[in-house]
Design a protein around this motif. Sequence first.
Motif: not given
Length: 192
Positions: A121-139
Amino acid sequence: MKYLKYLLYVVLALVVVFLGKGLMTPSIAYECEVTVNKPAAEAWAVMSDESRLAEWLEGYKNGELVSGEKNTVGAVSNIYVEENGEEMVMQETITAIEPNRLMAMTFTMDFMNMDYQITLEEKDGQTIVRTQSLVTGNGLMNQSVVSFFPSMMKEQEEKNLSNLKQLVESNTINYFPEPEVVEMEEDSTAAM
């Protein structure tokens, strides 16, 4: 014999707690954010440059396209990473992409699956970088293991984003070269 009985009870209790945590918390979710002092288009270009992925993603070795068209929804790639001297492979499937704004993907491994999204997301020449993670174990066993390490996974993502910030802000590659203008000479025979 009495001590062996108590030891058995303690071990049994630990196993119940361990497996119970996996049942109660089959997946973990976390978000991370960093602000980059460059426009979104440049942050996206650096982030998407396959030749530079190892510079910001710790342990990244390489990726190979398995099916689909690179950087499109549905593209599947094998991603090779090294952790503690051991190489692992995970399958990445792109689930959404909007250049300069969003990329979402799923990662499938023997041990766990991850739904991952990165937004810019760009604001005033800067960029906010966001990550979202959902981790699920198998078993159940892997769910239990995953449930004990959310802070470690978030710390790794924060480190990767910090590396990305440094890489983008120190970038010297021109990802947007101006097209070369060629002047045409007048044809003297056309005027006759």
